[in-house]
Motif scaffolding. Structure first.
Motif, PDB file in Angstrom:
ATOM      1  N   ASP A  42       1.982  -6.869  -6.064  1.00 23.91           N
ATOM      2  CA  ASP A  42       2.334  -7.672  -4.898  1.00 23.91           C
ATOM      3  C   ASP A  42       1.336  -7.306  -3.806  1.00 23.91           C
ATOM      4  O   ASP A  42       1.524  -6.335  -3.061  1.00 23.91           O
ATOM      5  CB  ASP A  42       3.766  -7.364  -4.467  1.00 23.91           C
ATOM      6  CG  ASP A  42       4.234  -8.207  -3.284  1.00 23.91           C
ATOM      7  OD1 ASP A  42       3.381  -8.845  -2.641  1.00 23.91           O
ATOM      8  OD2 ASP A  42       5.440  -8.214  -2.998  1.00 23.91           O
ATOM      9  N   THR A  80       3.827   2.229  -6.964  1.00 23.12           N
ATOM     10  CA  THR A  80       2.994   2.491  -5.808  1.00 23.12           C
ATOM     11  C   THR A  80       2.836   3.992  -5.593  1.00 23.12           C
ATOM     12  O   THR A  80       3.804   4.754  -5.624  1.00 23.12           O
ATOM     13  CB  THR A  80       3.615   1.859  -4.554  1.00 23.12           C
ATOM     14  OG1 THR A  80       3.936   0.495  -4.833  1.00 23.12           O
ATOM     15  CG2 THR A  80       2.659   1.931  -3.387  1.00 23.12           C
ATOM     16  N   GLU A  99       8.899   0.655  -9.573  1.00 14.90           N
ATOM     17  CA  GLU A  99       7.768   0.592  -8.653  1.00 14.90           C
ATOM     18  C   GLU A  99       6.792   1.721  -8.962  1.00 14.90           C
ATOM     19  O   GLU A  99       7.186   2.867  -9.197  1.00 14.90           O
ATOM     20  CB  GLU A  99       8.227   0.703  -7.196  1.00 14.90           C
ATOM     21  CG  GLU A  99       7.070   0.522  -6.214  1.00 14.90           C
ATOM     22  CD  GLU A  99       7.484   0.554  -4.754  1.00 14.90           C
ATOM     23  OE1 GLU A  99       6.594   0.734  -3.907  1.00 14.90           O
ATOM     24  OE2 GLU A  99       8.697   0.392  -4.483  1.00 14.90           O
ATOM     25  N   TYR A 112      -1.912   1.162  -5.326  1.00 17.94           N
ATOM     26  CA  TYR A 112      -0.802   0.244  -5.577  1.00 17.94           C
ATOM     27  C   TYR A 112      -1.142  -0.823  -6.616  1.00 17.94           C
ATOM     28  O   TYR A 112      -0.337  -1.701  -6.880  1.00 17.94           O
ATOM     29  CB  TYR A 112      -0.364  -0.428  -4.266  1.00 17.94           C
ATOM     30  CG  TYR A 112      -1.404  -1.319  -3.618  1.00 17.94           C
ATOM     31  CD1 TYR A 112      -1.483  -2.674  -3.931  1.00 17.94           C
ATOM     32  CD2 TYR A 112      -2.307  -0.808  -2.696  1.00 17.94           C
ATOM     33  CE1 TYR A 112      -2.432  -3.493  -3.337  1.00 17.94           C
ATOM     34  CE2 TYR A 112      -3.255  -1.622  -2.097  1.00 17.94           C
ATOM     35  CZ  TYR A 112      -3.311  -2.961  -2.418  1.00 17.94           C
ATOM     36  OH  TYR A 112      -4.252  -3.775  -1.843  1.00 17.94           O
ATOM     37  N   TYR A 135       4.175  -2.753  -9.739  1.00 16.79           N
ATOM     38  CA  TYR A 135       5.390  -2.614 -10.545  1.00 16.79           C
ATOM     39  C   TYR A 135       5.084  -2.702 -12.038  1.00 16.79           C
ATOM     40  O   TYR A 135       4.093  -3.324 -12.456  1.00 16.79           O
ATOM     41  CB  TYR A 135       6.391  -3.734 -10.215  1.00 16.79           C
ATOM     42  CG  TYR A 135       6.812  -3.813  -8.780  1.00 16.79           C
ATOM     43  CD1 TYR A 135       7.871  -3.043  -8.298  1.00 16.79           C
ATOM     44  CD2 TYR A 135       6.154  -4.661  -7.884  1.00 16.79           C
ATOM     45  CE1 TYR A 135       8.262  -3.114  -6.968  1.00 16.79           C
ATOM     46  CE2 TYR A 135       6.546  -4.744  -6.558  1.00 16.79           C
ATOM     47  CZ  TYR A 135       7.599  -3.967  -6.101  1.00 16.79           C
ATOM     48  OH  TYR A 135       7.984  -4.049  -4.776  1.00 16.79           O
ATOM     49  N   GLY A 165       0.459  -8.733  -1.000  1.00 20.39           N
ATOM     50  CA  GLY A 165       0.884  -8.855   0.383  1.00 20.39           C
ATOM     51  C   GLY A 165       1.615  -7.625   0.886  1.00 20.39           C
ATOM     52  O   GLY A 165       1.412  -7.179   2.018  1.00 20.39           O
ATOM     53  N   ARG A 166       2.454  -7.051   0.025  1.00 12.43           N
ATOM     54  CA  ARG A 166       3.217  -5.862   0.419  1.00 12.43           C
ATOM     55  C   ARG A 166       2.563  -4.565  -0.057  1.00 12.43           C
ATOM     56  O   ARG A 166       3.076  -3.481   0.192  1.00 12.43           O
ATOM     57  CB  ARG A 166       4.644  -5.949  -0.133  1.00 12.43           C
ATOM     58  CG  ARG A 166       5.465  -7.087   0.462  1.00 12.43           C
ATOM     59  CD  ARG A 166       6.873  -7.097  -0.094  1.00 12.43           C
ATOM     60  NE  ARG A 166       7.706  -8.098   0.518  1.00 12.43           N
ATOM     61  CZ  ARG A 166       7.786  -9.360   0.111  1.00 12.43           C
ATOM     62  NH1 ARG A 166       7.063  -9.760  -0.930  1.00 12.43           N
ATOM     63  NH2 ARG A 166       8.571 -10.224   0.735  1.00 12.43           N
ATOM     64  N   ARG A 167       1.448  -4.691  -0.799  1.00  8.09           N
ATOM     65  CA  ARG A 167       0.731  -3.540  -1.320  1.00  8.09           C
ATOM     66  C   ARG A 167       1.642  -2.659  -2.179  1.00  8.09           C
ATOM     67  O   ARG A 167       1.753  -1.450  -1.988  1.00  8.09           O
ATOM     68  CB  ARG A 167       0.089  -2.727  -0.198  1.00  8.09           C
ATOM     69  CG  ARG A 167      -0.929  -3.530   0.596  1.00  8.09           C
ATOM     70  CD  ARG A 167      -1.805  -2.654   1.449  1.00  8.09           C
ATOM     71  NE  ARG A 167      -2.881  -3.418   2.038  1.00  8.09           N
ATOM     72  CZ  ARG A 167      -4.040  -2.913   2.457  1.00  8.09           C
ATOM     73  NH1 ARG A 167      -4.259  -1.620   2.329  1.00  8.09           N
ATOM     74  NH2 ARG A 167      -4.959  -3.684   2.984  1.00  8.09           N
ATOM     75  N   LYS A 168       2.286  -3.306  -3.137  1.00  6.08           N
ATOM     76  CA  LYS A 168       3.168  -2.602  -4.058  1.00  6.08           C
ATOM     77  C   LYS A 168       2.866  -3.025  -5.494  1.00  6.08           C
ATOM     78  O   LYS A 168       2.535  -4.194  -5.752  1.00  6.08           O
ATOM     79  CB  LYS A 168       4.640  -2.879  -3.729  1.00  6.08           C
ATOM     80  CG  LYS A 168       5.092  -2.317  -2.375  1.00  6.08           C
ATOM     81  CD  LYS A 168       6.573  -2.585  -2.136  1.00  6.08           C
ATOM     82  CE  LYS A 168       7.016  -2.027  -0.787  1.00  6.08           C
ATOM     83  NZ  LYS A 168       6.919  -0.540  -0.751  1.00  6.08           N
ATOM     84  N   PHE A 202       4.557 -10.925  -9.874  1.00  5.02           N
ATOM     85  CA  PHE A 202       3.575 -11.215  -8.838  1.00  5.02           C
ATOM     86  C   PHE A 202       2.234 -11.526  -9.527  1.00  5.02           C
ATOM     87  O   PHE A 202       2.196 -12.357 -10.423  1.00  5.02           O
ATOM     88  CB  PHE A 202       3.500 -10.038  -7.864  1.00  5.02           C
ATOM     89  CG  PHE A 202       4.851  -9.697  -7.271  1.00  5.02           C
ATOM     90  CD1 PHE A 202       5.382 -10.484  -6.251  1.00  5.02           C
ATOM     91  CD2 PHE A 202       5.599  -8.622  -7.742  1.00  5.02           C
ATOM     92  CE1 PHE A 202       6.631 -10.199  -5.703  1.00  5.02           C
ATOM     93  CE2 PHE A 202       6.844  -8.325  -7.208  1.00  5.02           C
ATOM     94  CZ  PHE A 202       7.357  -9.118  -6.195  1.00  5.02           C
TER      95      PHE A 202
END
Length: 270
Positions: A67, A92, A90, A97, A74, A69-72, A49
């Protein structure tokens, strides 16, 4: 980082619309990296991302990305020889995040994961480099965007790396802060030979790699960097030093592009 768009606002947007080339601002450094020879680039075969940090050893490459948009967030692992994706973890942690620049020391990868705003909070996560299992978490009452690890000492930069936090893990995480001796907004940093080597951006098109003496925290050397285009927000590139950076002796590695990404290998001349 994402916050660059907020920092430069309408002026940078108009410049970006007028030209996406790395020579968009007259007088700025438009080459790759000063006093460095480009040796090649390795394409990473896997989903990434918005890229943040880079680290590597003899066999593997690790990259952090967010990411939005998804608030994650990695950490991704790749094969160093082929660029093949191996696995990801992940990171988060509730409202936190946004993983940042990373560093490996003693078999551990250190990753800061922060809220996506200044003056907020972060957690420094220690991850086993072999298993990707979390070993330790250290909570910090500030946004941290990058960390360098050297044994029992950590150096981390806050939002835009205006402050550098120095942690002593032998003293229950005792911490002191020093001002950044450079104007560069550090994104990734490492410790090498008693020097803090830090890379980041100055503008959308330029950045630097800086060497800072660990004892005095004074700037000792700077190399300027241009950009790989088209630059963000409409492209996926930016300053070569604006995102992930790793260093091994004279070999400098940077990952300036959001996914799909390439790791650029430079050989420093001095």
């Amino acid at each position: 980082m994402i916050r660059k768009a907020r920092r430069y606002g309408l002026t940078a947007l108009l410049l970006g619309l007028s030209s996406f080339s790395i020579a968009a601002v007259p007088g700025e450094f438009v080459n790759t990296i000063e006093d460095a020879q480009l040796m090649g680039a390795l394409k990473l075969d896997g989903e990434l991302f918005h890229v943040q940090g880079l680290e590597l050893d003899g066999q593997r490459i690790w990259v952090t990305s967010v990411d939005g948009g998804r608030r994650k967030g990695y950490i991704h692992e790749f094969d160093r020889a082929t660029g093949k994706f191996l696995r990801r973890l992940e990171l988060t942690d509730g409202a936190r995040y946004h993983p940042g620049g990373i560093s490996i020391s003693g078999g551990s990868i250190w990753v800061p994961v922060a809220e996506m705003k200044p003056d907020s909070s972060a957690v420094l996560i220690e991850i086993d480099a072999k298993t990707l299992k979390v070993r330790r978490r250290i909570h910090v009452a500030d946004h941290l965007g990058c960390v360098a690890a050297d044994g029992d000492q950590l150096v981390a930069g806050n939002w835009d790396s205006k402050l550098l936090y120095v942690f002593d893990l032998t003293q229950n995480g005792a911490v002191r802060t020093v001002p950044n001796p450079s104007l560069t907004h550090y994104q990734d940093m490492k410790v090498m030979g008693g020097q803090l080597v830090a890379g980041g951006s100055l503008t959308w098109w330029t950045g630097t790699v800086d060497w800072i003496d660990m004892k005095t925290m004074k700037l000792t050397k700077t190399l300027r960097a241009g950009a790989v285009g088209p630059v963000r927000p409409f492209g996926r590139g930016g300053p070569y030093t604006g995102e992930g950076m790793a260093i091994d002796g004279r070999d400098l590695y940077v990952i300036p592009e959001d996914g799909p990404s390439r790791v650029f290998h430079f050989r420093l001349e001095v």
